[in-house]
Design a protein around this motif. Structure first.
Motif, PDB file in Angstrom:
ATOM      1  N   TYR A 145      36.627  53.107  14.422  1.00 51.60           N
ATOM      2  CA  TYR A 145      35.608  52.365  15.162  1.00 51.60           C
ATOM      3  C   TYR A 145      36.125  51.026  15.695  1.00 51.60           C
ATOM      4  O   TYR A 145      36.755  50.257  14.976  1.00 51.60           O
ATOM      5  N   SER A 146      35.849  50.795  16.984  1.00 51.36           N
ATOM      6  CA  SER A 146      36.114  49.512  17.642  1.00 51.36           C
ATOM      7  C   SER A 146      37.538  49.032  17.377  1.00 51.36           C
ATOM      8  O   SER A 146      37.771  47.932  16.884  1.00 51.36           O
ATOM      9  N   SER A 147      38.489  49.907  17.696  1.00 50.98           N
ATOM     10  CA  SER A 147      39.894  49.583  17.445  1.00 50.98           C
ATOM     11  C   SER A 147      40.758  50.255  18.504  1.00 50.98           C
ATOM     12  O   SER A 147      40.269  50.927  19.414  1.00 50.98           O
ATOM     13  N   SER A 148      42.041  50.057  18.368  1.00 55.26           N
ATOM     14  CA  SER A 148      43.016  50.737  19.233  1.00 55.26           C
ATOM     15  C   SER A 148      43.707  51.878  18.494  1.00 55.26           C
ATOM     16  O   SER A 148      44.783  52.314  18.887  1.00 55.26           O
ATOM     17  N   ASP A 149      43.071  52.347  17.429  1.00 55.42           N
ATOM     18  CA  ASP A 149      43.669  53.381  16.590  1.00 55.42           C
ATOM     19  C   ASP A 149      42.920  54.705  16.815  1.00 55.42           C
ATOM     20  O   ASP A 149      41.710  54.781  16.577  1.00 55.42           O
ATOM     21  N   TRP A 150      43.623  55.700  17.249  1.00 54.15           N
ATOM     22  CA  TRP A 150      43.055  57.044  17.371  1.00 54.15           C
ATOM     23  C   TRP A 150      44.167  58.075  17.358  1.00 54.15           C
ATOM     24  O   TRP A 150      45.353  57.741  17.449  1.00 54.15           O
ATOM     25  N   THR A 151      43.796  59.314  17.226  1.00 56.91           N
ATOM     26  CA  THR A 151      44.760  60.429  17.166  1.00 56.91           C
ATOM     27  C   THR A 151      44.603  61.277  18.416  1.00 56.91           C
ATOM     28  O   THR A 151      43.502  61.758  18.721  1.00 56.91           O
ATOM     29  N   THR A 152      45.686  61.477  19.142  1.00 52.29           N
ATOM     30  CA  THR A 152      45.622  62.208  20.411  1.00 52.29           C
ATOM     31  C   THR A 152      45.938  63.693  20.259  1.00 52.29           C
ATOM     32  O   THR A 152      45.578  64.503  21.112  1.00 52.29           O
ATOM     33  N   GLN A 153      46.590  64.052  19.168  1.00 52.07           N
ATOM     34  CA  GLN A 153      46.894  65.473  18.936  1.00 52.07           C
ATOM     35  C   GLN A 153      47.061  65.685  17.444  1.00 52.07           C
ATOM     36  O   GLN A 153      47.645  64.834  16.756  1.00 52.07           O
ATOM     37  N   TYR A 154      46.555  66.825  16.950  1.00 51.51           N
ATOM     38  CA  TYR A 154      46.644  67.070  15.518  1.00 51.51           C
ATOM     39  C   TYR A 154      46.723  68.563  15.245  1.00 51.51           C
ATOM     40  O   TYR A 154      46.438  69.404  16.102  1.00 51.51           O
TER      41      TYR A 154
END
Length: 1257
Positions: A99-108
């Protein structure tokens, strides 16, 4: 009773409806949020960045803590795990970033497990699937699984993540509850399900179960009957083998055993689902959503079982011959048999389980801890240092023939164990074992002492290699598994020692790794407590069998490596990367229109369909093509022997599928004959037939050749001409007679069996003849010429959705004058397939199966909008896409190694304009999709803007009509009109000739300009016959072969008493065939061949000499201008003023058919002298020709002057003058010059009318 294909279709529809109803029901209900209700403790991870980033905060749309999970390190070894509490059915997964960050996963990647051990990756389209993730921290990306999975634990492995931050993840898992009773089998216990009756005669079966095991062999299901029927399902080398026998007879003529294999690597300790559905002889065999449809061998429909059917092994009551097979070790759940829940019955103690030592309803965890290696992996484990004994063992499985298994350094040297060409090799260069790259588990044990080493494969003492080595063993304490010299940890050592491993990196799985006789603690390695690893997946074996399901079609042999598979199509009759495309034409009709003549050919009626190609005889005539399929029964086969009922059974084998030949034909026939002596046939008029025959639908028929279905008669009974009128068959009169005729009811053919029942009496004899099956006509929509004309850019035809999931081929012919337009298109949600003319010389094939647009184009060197026929062939499969134009321009595009492979289409198939695009203007014909011809003409009849059929076939195919034959347009193709030629056959290439005996004569009368001749014994006249005209130039062609000379070959006269005679001279006194072509002005006085070079008036004695006894030999290819007199005399179907005297026998005179017109080959100016082509005349004629050139020029000048004078004289005395010509001596006393030639022929007495123009041959 329905025939087999219909039953298969019904069974398939039933299973599909059932599956769809279950799936739709499940999809409506099975969509609960499974992760959100769980506690924080249900979420675990590989690591946590800090306190607020824990796994428990990774719930979708939650903002607690730091707003999601993030690990310490951003690498591919991180994971987030969810414990669902119990086994659930998982149908979807959704993700968010933190939430409300620059952290995410683009492929898993998604893994799942029942126990939290032995993880299984989610597979789709035959690959370990990588899901696309998020592009920001707030949006939700949801994926519905292509197939639901059953699991308690779900693990997510990030593969790619935000470039601006790090790994961040919130997740939701959707599905529903799952419950099933589980039974554990220890190899001793067997479930015996007893029937309510001692014997069961079963027409329909539905059996289902799920199993899980680490054993490669074991019986899952077994049932048998006293009559030899059985059904058995067992594991063989980690594959499922289903065996069914619905019955065989004691004579061996009916063999019912049928076996089918499915699956691979089934000893992976994961659940596998099996469903067996049988209705009569039609079976659906499904393993893990992959279904095989097949039909059992033999002729029986019921499965006769005695007492019981067992699960988990062989029952105690099994026959001794059934023994020798291992019982199942592992777990089963959801066992059902014809509606009975066997698992539930076991739990309620309603089924015999006395053979179990300890019956448990749970599945124990496996003790193995597999390690999965890819091309850049290695595993480093510590061992004893400075030991004088080296002992290492492991189990591995792989598809690659080569790879490094183990590397360790000694105090003075190295030890290396690996695979080379499927054999285990070590530094001692010994090669025990072979074929070890078969995907099965294999064990390796290496034991080395001072001056001694031993290598054992699969625990087999016979494979042990012992050798004496002059080396002192001092272990280095470090062991590397699966790595190569490129791996960072190993590279420094190899650079130091300059001894890199020889093998390439290992790709596969290892387990049960022992170092120094101690089992390696791999869980400790996973936690980082000991050893190191690089790019390996622990506690998982994700090996994939790329040959299951087998994408190699039509019996192609599949072989594989770790990354891909390949197909060998040798001997299959198919070609392409997946053996999809047939190398043969679909019918004799297609061979004919390719310019082929009668002969034996291989045909493949359904193209790329399941029916294999077979050899037939093609008899090609002008109007039709006959396809002939022979059987194994010899003509006049004596009927002998009988079964217990006194019947003699004769089975006919065709060694091919006749159903496709019959289906694609308009008319079929089969000749049958029954020669009898005191052996009655149908026992007419009212008795039960003694003899009957069986057709392709396995039904009895009580009519004979010449009669029809439902009529118990023979041909003589239909025609009312039987020997004894009281009976309807000659043989029923109990005399020595024969009944024969044609069977023509197509739905009953071919004859597969004849049962003869009245041959047991003393003196009875019978002989049976069943001729070949003969079919003609391209009946399946007129495959080759089925065409439609598209008249406007908005014109189109529509058909049902094209089903080409993993393999599709499209072919058609087109002709147009437009430079662009869409040929066809079919759409899905995102997928599509399209073929179009993109430019005047460019054809495009484009599609999307979910991996993005793929477009293939081919460019022709000449424009395609030339109103000529052009052929397009396109194919797409899991290996490649191919586009081919006119058999010479081709582009091939390999498929990506991973990604979607299924083409999912939903709209109708549009041929022509679609989706607002400019449609095709022109003609399309023979449109085939996966070997099935679409009926363009039928759709065109009810579609505005499109017309059935297409004209102009002769512009592309007229060159096949040879020797002056005329190409004739037909609605569904073309034909060659040979009427005005001296040839026959579908392409005017077959000689028409005859053998002349002494006294044989053929006379042809030309029609006068003023009317018809008054002739007796002349055939009715054809409107195509030429009338006599103003003949200023003649052309005569013929071939002859003779051993008698001299004799007159051809004599032509006119009503003006000019004539031409061709005489065979001494030089040609041989039996070789000569072809002669003449061009001359008919108002020239006379033309002689060879040595007859007299000028002036001809001596009648000489003429008599040449005409006695007349020509004896063979004449063929006889043509005078556009008249073929010899062909008219020999063909009863040709009407012409022709008469024959004497005996004339048809013969081709030993000549091979011409394929090039002789006129075209030797055509010369009309002013040139005569030329005759013959092997004995060439040198002498060349000399004579050169000698006559000068004389010819002078003669032409003189002749021109004389002709001018004659014209002036005739003009001046046209009312009272007479025409003078060279006549034979003695013509004064004869009626005409004809009489001077044939005056001594006693066989000719007819008066010759001077008003006629005549041929004599």
């Amino acid at each position: 009773m329905l025939p087999g294909p219909e039953l298969t279709l019904l069974l398939w529809i039933f299973s599909c409806i059932s599956s769809l109803s279950v799936a739709s029901s499940a999809s409506r209900k099975c969509d609960e949020a499974l992760a959100t209700p769980l506690s924080h403790a249900a979420f675990t991870s590989s690591s946590v960045y800090s306190g607020g980033y824990g796994a428990g905060y990774a719930k979708l749309n939650r903002r607690g803590g730091a707003g999601g999970w993030s690990p310490v390190d951003a690498d591919r070894y991180q994971w987030l795990q969810v414990d669902l509490g119990t086994r659930k059915q998982v149908t979807s997964i959704a993700t968010q970033g933190r939430y409300s960050s620059s952290d995410w996963t683009t492929q898993y990647r998604l893994l799942y497990s029942d126990t939290g051990r032995n993880w299984r990756p989610y597979l789709q389209d035959g690959n370990i699937w990588a899901f696309s993730g998020n592009s920001n921290s707030e949006s939700v990306v949801r994926h519905d699984l292509q197939h639901a999975v059953i699991a308690r634990y779900v693990r997510i492995i990030p593969l790619e993540w935000s470039q601006e931050g790090r790994i961040g993840l919130r997740v939701e898992i959707y599905g529903c509850s799952y419950w099933s009773d589980v039974i554990s089998f220890d190899g001793q216990g067997v479930i015996s399900y007893r029937f309510k009756m001692k014997k069961m005669k079963i027409l329909k079966d539905v059996i289902s179960l799920k199993f899980r095991t680490t054993a490669s062999d074991g019986v899952l299901i077994h049932g048998e009957g006293q009559q030899g029927d059985y059904i058995s399902l067992e594991l063989k080398r980690s594959k499922l083998l289903l065996m069914i026998n619905l019955g065989s007879n004691q004579y061996g003529s009916i063999l019912g055993h049928t076996s089918v294999t499915s699956g691979s690597l089934l000893d992976d300790d994961h659940w596998h689902a099996v469903i067996i559905e049988r209705y009569r002889r039609n079976v659906n065999f499904t393993l893990d959503r992959h279904t095989q449809h097949f039909r059992t061998n033999g002729e029986f429909d019921h499965l006769d079982l005695d007492y019981e059917i067992s699960f988990g092994g062989m029952p105690v009551s099994a026959k001794p011959s059934s023994g020798g097979r291992e019982n199942f070790v592992g777990c089963m759940e959801g066992i059902t048999y014809n509606g009975d829940n066997i698992t539930n019955l076991v739990k309620r103690k309603k089924v015999d389980t006395s053979s179990f030592r300890n019956l448990t309803f749970s599945c124990s965890e496996t003790q193995s801890f597999p390690v999965f290696f890819n091309a850049t992996s290695f595993l480093h484990l510590p061992g004893l240092q400075d030991s004088d004994t080296l002992s290492v063992s492991l189990s591995f499985r792989t598809w690659n023939p080569s790879g490094l298994l183990l590397y360790t350094a000694l105090a003075d040297g190295v030890v290396e164990v690996g695979l080379t060409e499927g054999k285990v090799t070590c530094c001692l260069v010994v090669t025990p074992g072979s074929g070890l790259n078969d995907g099965q588990w294999h064990s390796v044990y290496l034991h080395a002492l001072e001056n001694y080493a031993m290598l054992t494969i699969d625990g087999d003492e016979a494979s042990t290699v012992r050798t004496v080595i002059p080396i002192q063993i001092r272990t280095g304490g470090q062991y590397y598994f699966g790595g190569t010299y490129r791996d960072g940890l190993l590279q420094s050592y190899f650079l130091r020692t300059n001894t890199p491993p020889a093998q390439r990196s290992f790709q596969g799985c290892m387990q049960l790794i022992h170092v120094d006789d101690q089992l390696a603690d791999l869980p400790a390695v996973e936690k980082g407590n000991t050893g190191t690893f690089e790019n390996v997946s622990l506690d998982m074996c994700a090996i994939i069998d790329r040959c299951v399901p087998n994408h190699c079609e039509h019996g192609g042999r599949c072989s594989q490596t770790w990354d891909t598979f390949s197909c060998s199509c040798n001997g299959t009759g198919y070609t392409g990367s997946t053996c999809h495309t047939s190398v043969y034409e679909q019918s004799c009709e297609e061979y004919k229109h390719l310019g082929k003549t009668s002969g034996t050919y291989w045909i493949d009626p359904d193209g790329s369909g399941p029916v294999s190609p077979f050899k037939v005889n093609c008899n090609m005539t002008e109007d039709m093509v006959w396809t002939t399929v022979r059987n194994n029964l010899s003509p006049q086969t004596p009927v002998s022997g009988s079964d217990l009922e006194g019947k003699a059974v004769l089975k006919l084998n065709y060694n091919m599928s006749t159903e496709q030949v019959i289906f694609s034909a308009q008319y079929c026939e089969q000749h049958v004959a029954y020669a009898c002596r005191m052996s009655r046939l149908l026992n007419t008029p009212e008795g039960s037939p003694f003899t009957w025959w069986v057709g392709r639908a396995n039904e009895r028929h009580h009519y004979w050749g010449g009669s029809g279905p439902g009529i118990q008669k023979c041909a003589c009974g239909i025609e009312r001409n039987c020997t004894d009128p009281k009976y309807y068959c000659n043989c029923d009169a109990d005399q020595t007679r024969e009944d024969s005729g044609l069977l023509v009811y197509k739905d009953h053919l071919p004859v597969t069996q004849v049962v003869v029942g009245d041959t047991g009496r003393s003196g009875s004899e019978a002989k049976l003849t069943v001729g070949p099956l003969r079919c003609q006509g391209d009946g399946q929509f007129g495959n080759y010429w089925n065409a439609a004309s598209f008249n406007t850019p908005a014109s189109y035809l529509h058909f049902p959705t094209f089903q080409g999931d993993t393999s599709a081929d499209i072919s058609f012919y087109f002709k147009t004058s437009s430079s662009y337009g869409v040929f066809l298109e079919n759409l899905g949600n995102a997928d599509f397939i399209r073929l179009e003319l993109k430019a005047a010389a460019v054809v495009s094939f484009s599609f999307d199966v979910g991996n993005g647009l793929v477009e293939l184009t081919v460019r022709s060197s000449t424009p395609l909008n030339d109103d000529q026929w052009h052929r397009v062939v396109a194919e797409r499969n899991v290996k490649e896409a191919v586009l081919q134009l006119d058999g010479q321009y081709k582009e091939v595009r390999p498929a990506p190694p991973q990604g979607h492979t299924r083409l999912e289409l939903y709209s109708q198939l549009y041929v022509g304009a679609s989706g607002g695009q400019r449609g095709f203007l022109g003609c399309i014909r023979a449109l085939k999709m996966n070997g099935v011809t679409l009926d363009l003409e039928e759709r065109a009849t009810v579609t505005p803007g499109v017309k059935p059929g297409c004209s102009g076939h002769c512009t592309s195919y007229g060159q096949h009509c040879r020797n002056g034959g005329k190409c004739m347009e037909k609605y569904n193709g073309y034909s060659c009109d040979c009427t005005l030629t001296a040839y026959d056959g579908p392409f005017c290439t077959e000689d028409v000739g005859g053998f002349f005996e002494s006294g044989t004569l053929v006379r042809y009368d030309f029609l006068p300009e003023g009317g018809l001749p008054a002739m007796a014994n002349v055939k009715s006249l054809s409107p195509l016959l030429p009338m006599e005209g103003n003949l200023t130039q003649e052309e005569l062609v013929f071939s002859f072969s003779t051993s008698n000379a001299p004799s007159i070959l051809v004599y032509i006269s006119s009503r003006t008493q000019d004539y031409l005679a061709v005489v065979d001279g001494q030089l040609l006194s041989n039996s070789e065939l000569l072809l002669c072509v003449f061009f001359f002005f008919f108002n020239a006085r006379v033309c002689y061949l060879f040595f007859l070079s007299e000028t002036g008036q001809i001596d009648p004695v000489l003429i008599e000499k040449y005409n006695t006894p007349g020509f004896v030999g063979c004449l063929s290819r006889v043509q005078f201008n556009n008249v073929a007199p010899l062909k008219a005399a020999l063909r009863s179907g040709i009407v012409a003023p022709v008469t024959t005297h004497g005996i004339l026998v048809e013969s081709n005179c030993g000549a091979s058919p011409l394929t090039i017109s002789p006129m075209a080959a030797v055509r010369r100016s009309s002013s040139q002298p005569i030329y005759c082509a013959g092997p004995l005349m060439f040198l002498k004629d060349l000399f004579l020709m050169m000698s006559f050139v000068l004389a010819g020029i002078i003669a032409v000048v003189i002749f021109t002057i004389l002709c001018t004078l004659v014209f002036l004289v005739r003009h001046m005395f046209r009312h009272k003058g007479s025409y003078h010509t060279n006549e034979a001596k003695g013509a004064e006393s004869a009626d005409c010059a004809d009489a001077a030639i044939i005056v001594n022929d006693p066989a000719f007495t007819e008066t010759i009318d001077e008003s006629k123009k005549e041929w004599f041959i």
